[in-house]
Design a protein around this motif. Structure first.
Motif, PDB file in Angstrom:
ATOM      1  N   ARG A   9      -0.054  -5.421   9.857  1.00  0.00           N
ATOM      2  CA  ARG A   9      -0.194  -4.139  10.727  1.00  0.00           C
ATOM      3  C   ARG A   9      -0.861  -3.192  10.723  1.00  0.00           C
ATOM      4  NH1 ARG A   9       2.553   0.599  10.265  1.00  0.00           N
ATOM      5  NH2 ARG A   9       3.121   0.179   7.702  1.00  0.00           N
ATOM      6  N   ILE A  33       2.770  16.891  -2.576  1.00  0.00           N
ATOM      7  CA  ILE A  33       2.108  16.544  -3.745  1.00  0.00           C
ATOM      8  C   ILE A  33       1.190  17.497  -3.232  1.00  0.00           C
ATOM      9  CG2 ILE A  33       1.450  14.384  -4.928  1.00  0.00           C
ATOM     10  CD1 ILE A  33       4.435  14.000  -4.268  1.00  0.00           C
ATOM     11  N   ARG A  91      11.811   4.484  -8.474  1.00  0.00           N
ATOM     12  CA  ARG A  91      11.872   4.992  -7.701  1.00  0.00           C
ATOM     13  C   ARG A  91      13.880   4.869  -7.121  1.00  0.00           C
ATOM     14  NH1 ARG A  91       6.241   4.093  -4.983  1.00  0.00           N
ATOM     15  NH2 ARG A  91       5.148   4.268  -6.273  1.00  0.00           N
ATOM     16  N   MET A 142      -5.130  -0.964   1.855  1.00  0.00           N
ATOM     17  CA  MET A 142      -4.104  -2.042   2.396  1.00  0.00           C
ATOM     18  C   MET A 142      -4.877  -2.443   3.930  1.00  0.00           C
ATOM     19  SD  MET A 142      -1.651  -1.828   0.108  1.00  0.00           S
ATOM     20  CE  MET A 142      -2.708  -1.874  -1.212  1.00  0.00           C
ATOM     21  N   LYS A 170       2.830   7.057  -7.691  1.00  0.00           N
ATOM     22  CA  LYS A 170       3.718   7.770  -6.827  1.00  0.00           C
ATOM     23  C   LYS A 170       3.349   9.007  -6.045  1.00  0.00           C
ATOM     24  CE  LYS A 170       8.908   9.082  -8.225  1.00  0.00           C
ATOM     25  NZ  LYS A 170       9.458   8.542  -9.189  1.00  0.00           N
ATOM     26  N   GLY A 171       4.198   8.904  -4.556  1.00  0.00           N
ATOM     27  CA  GLY A 171       3.681  10.110  -4.150  1.00  0.00           C
ATOM     28  C   GLY A 171       2.589  10.214  -2.828  1.00  0.00           C
ATOM     29  N   PHE A 172       1.593   8.495  -3.631  1.00  0.00           N
ATOM     30  CA  PHE A 172       0.666   8.621  -3.073  1.00  0.00           C
ATOM     31  C   PHE A 172       0.304   7.595  -2.328  1.00  0.00           C
ATOM     32  CE2 PHE A 172      -0.888  10.952  -6.266  1.00  0.00           C
ATOM     33  CZ  PHE A 172      -1.559  12.311  -5.565  1.00  0.00           C
ATOM     34  N   GLU A 173       1.915   6.951  -1.652  1.00  0.00           N
ATOM     35  CA  GLU A 173       2.203   5.908  -1.249  1.00  0.00           C
ATOM     36  C   GLU A 173       2.556   5.895   0.280  1.00  0.00           C
ATOM     37  OE1 GLU A 173       4.223   6.800  -3.458  1.00  0.00           O
ATOM     38  OE2 GLU A 173       5.836   6.113  -2.194  1.00  0.00           O
ATOM     39  N   GLY A 174       2.306   4.893   0.676  1.00  0.00           N
ATOM     40  CA  GLY A 174       2.812   5.363   2.645  1.00  0.00           C
ATOM     41  C   GLY A 174       3.173   3.742   2.855  1.00  0.00           C
ATOM     42  N   GLY A 175       3.844   4.176   4.211  1.00  0.00           N
ATOM     43  CA  GLY A 175       4.174   2.619   4.625  1.00  0.00           C
ATOM     44  C   GLY A 175       3.364   1.586   4.601  1.00  0.00           C
ATOM     45  N   SER A 176       2.101   1.662   4.587  1.00  0.00           N
ATOM     46  CA  SER A 176       1.298   0.109   4.332  1.00  0.00           C
ATOM     47  C   SER A 176       1.466   0.075   3.014  1.00  0.00           C
ATOM     48  CB  SER A 176       0.013   0.719   5.033  1.00  0.00           C
ATOM     49  OG  SER A 176      -0.739   1.498   4.009  1.00  0.00           O
ATOM     50  N   PHE A 177       0.869   0.645   1.962  1.00  0.00           N
ATOM     51  CA  PHE A 177       1.640   0.061   0.139  1.00  0.00           C
ATOM     52  C   PHE A 177       3.007  -0.706   0.381  1.00  0.00           C
ATOM     53  CE2 PHE A 177       1.898   0.491  -4.004  1.00  0.00           C
ATOM     54  CZ  PHE A 177       1.046   0.324  -4.692  1.00  0.00           C
ATOM     55  N   ARG A 178       3.785   0.096   0.834  1.00  0.00           N
ATOM     56  CA  ARG A 178       5.369  -0.335   0.154  1.00  0.00           C
ATOM     57  C   ARG A 178       5.495  -1.597   0.927  1.00  0.00           C
ATOM     58  NH1 ARG A 178       6.966   5.192   1.477  1.00  0.00           N
ATOM     59  NH2 ARG A 178       7.180   5.008   3.079  1.00  0.00           N
ATOM     60  N   ASP A 179       5.023  -2.188   2.905  1.00  0.00           N
ATOM     61  CA  ASP A 179       4.659  -2.745   3.424  1.00  0.00           C
ATOM     62  C   ASP A 179       4.104  -4.367   3.158  1.00  0.00           C
ATOM     63  OD1 ASP A 179       6.536  -2.203   4.730  1.00  0.00           O
ATOM     64  OD2 ASP A 179       4.772  -1.436   6.536  1.00  0.00           O
ATOM     65  N   CYS A 180       2.940  -3.908   2.144  1.00  0.00           N
ATOM     66  CA  CYS A 180       2.661  -5.070   1.789  1.00  0.00           C
ATOM     67  C   CYS A 180       2.675  -5.602   0.352  1.00  0.00           C
ATOM     68  CB  CYS A 180       0.938  -4.572   1.503  1.00  0.00           C
ATOM     69  SG  CYS A 180      -0.608  -5.665   0.859  1.00  0.00           S
ATOM     70  N   HIS A 214       5.327  11.536   2.466  1.00  0.00           N
ATOM     71  CA  HIS A 214       4.798  12.367   1.792  1.00  0.00           C
ATOM     72  C   HIS A 214       3.720  13.429   2.431  1.00  0.00           C
ATOM     73  CE1 HIS A 214       5.974  10.327  -2.063  1.00  0.00           C
ATOM     74  NE2 HIS A 214       5.326   9.366  -1.497  1.00  0.00           N
TER      75      HIS A 214
END
Lengths: 291, 291
Positions: B217, B170, B281, B188, A205-215, B140
């Motif tokens: 992507r 963070i 979350r 990713m 948590k806190g280290f996730e960006g769009g690529s992690f959420r998308d994948c 973040h």
């Protein structure tokens, strides 16, 4: 209304279809589901002109039947009701595997036309509560006609897809569908699940960006349905999983060896492939008419 | 304006920062880039109050310097200009690996405060042409303070992050950052590249849904930059790639063995993990204060 479309199973896809199809030509849209709670919510949302508890009385008068259950539900329904479909009816489904469903549909009488369908739409949440008429907008509608498919029924499906605002209609064989879907859809789900199996999931948590959420988005799937989809397409799916394992190993070995030049060449090649496919699609070309 | 922030390198991130930072407190925002074409476009877009070709005359008067080049560009800049920073200045960067950059910053004089930063924002396209002030909204902002970091400078970075509309700040160690980023971001990108290496990529048109577009992507990356990021974090990254290979193999073996019950248990566990992390979350809980 002179004609009738019966939508069987009012989950996310069936419920959305029953919502989207309302008003289509002179068809009455009738929805049905085994669950009284789903029937009630579907009726309240307007998923169909009518919602009924029992499909049996509706079948003899249904010009189109759309089966929207899970794979076992679809094959079970075909076997159970094989003699109740209206002569000349179009029967279709929305299942994510097509070879197994087309094989199950061979039990139907010769005067019933089964054309497999796969709307390439979905959400990471399921159920009638998440159904919406706009779910299919600009997605692919894949059809896999059986040997007895009539041009009239294919044209009807195209008009239905158009009414539901699908982006296009792709006609292919069940085998080709299953091979492609193993790569473009099922593999994405296996990846998402595998990434979520990592011990770091709850620490990141806190280290996730769009690529992690998308994948990882599609990992929140319905296990009972997806174990069927994966199992029914295991030969194609295990092949693409193995190919991915091999390729990941090659990236890892290049990094372990400190082979920057080799790694750079791999990145250049893969990113170029991605950019080319984006470009082709952006230009609207169809340079790979492979189906 | 009494104080000055110098943004070095006006690509996607640097350009967006120079746009977003304008108006921040009483700081003048000065952008600089080696490329005359980038300087021109940045000036036209307003990426900074001023855009200059040469950082050297600006450095002695810069209270904050934000290094936005690729990793080699950042470490090279630190070594080349180590004696030109203003005494008491805050120097920071936006690089996606932090241990290697923090090590390079040890060359700075003791009266210069280096705090590593990583804005978890980006796009699949690069360059000043794609820069925008809103890029950082709700992402973040990770900071990795060095041993000499002052509370005053950390507070300044938090206000800058707030002004640029980051979602949160963070604070962690460089080592923990690199371990987490290997999993949430670099992996990713390796996945996206590996999926695009499949022979079916150019044949799958018409069969791709949201999961395929989302997962692939980020494959359209800049090879020269990413080979540096991967190589500088190879120990952590190869570890998570190997863990993914192992997990994919386990899914494949369950399917090859026809072990539906085993497969169902794996799907139930992974989808439950994903649903739990979404839930946490969504509720805004912070049940895993792991840093």
């Amino acid at each position: 209304m002179e004609k009738k479309i019966l939508v069987v199973g009012l989950g996310l896809i069936g419920g959305s279809l029953a919502l989207a199809l309302r008003g289509f030509e002179d068809f009455e849209i009738v929805g049905t589901d085994l669950s009284p709670a789903v029937q009630k919510e579907a009726a309240a949302k307007g998923a169909g002109d009518r919602v009924v508890p029992d499909p049996e009385p509706e079948l003899p008068g249904a010009d189109v039947v759309v089966l929207c259950q899970d794979p076992a539900g679809i094959t079970g329904f075909l076997a159970e009701h094989r003699d109740r479909f209206k002569p000349g009816a179009l029967v279709t489904d929305v299942c994510g595997v097509k070879t197994a469903v087309m094989a199950a549909a061979e039990c139907l009488r010769p005067d019933v036309d089964f054309i497999g369908c796969h709307p390439m739409a979905g959400k990471e949440v399921s159920g009638i509560g998440n159904a919406e008429a706009g779910l299919f907008r600009n997605t692919h509608f894949i059809v896999t006609p059986g040997p007895r498919a009539t041009g009239e029924h294919l044209a009807l499906l195209r008009r239905m897809a158009d009414w539901c605002r699908f982006g296009d209609v792709i006609e292919t064989t069940p085998e080709r569908h299953d091979q492609m879907i193993a790569y473009t859809s099922q593999l994405m789900h296996i990846i998402a699940l595998s990434v979520c199996d990592n011990d770091e999931l709850f620490a990141c948590k806190g280290f996730e960006g769009g690529s992690f959420r998308d994948c990882t988005r599609v990992a929140a799937l319905d296990p009972a349905m997806w174990v069927q989809l994966f199992s029914l397409n295991a030969p194609a799916l295990t092949g693409v999983v193995r190919a991915l394992e091999d390729r990941l190993r090659q990236y890892r070995e290049a990094m372990e060896a400190g082979d920057r030049e080799g790694l750079r060449a791999m990145l250049a090649s893969a990113s170029d492939r991605k950019k080319r496919i984006d470009l082709e699609r952006a230009r609207g070309d169809d340079v790979h008419p492979s189906f």
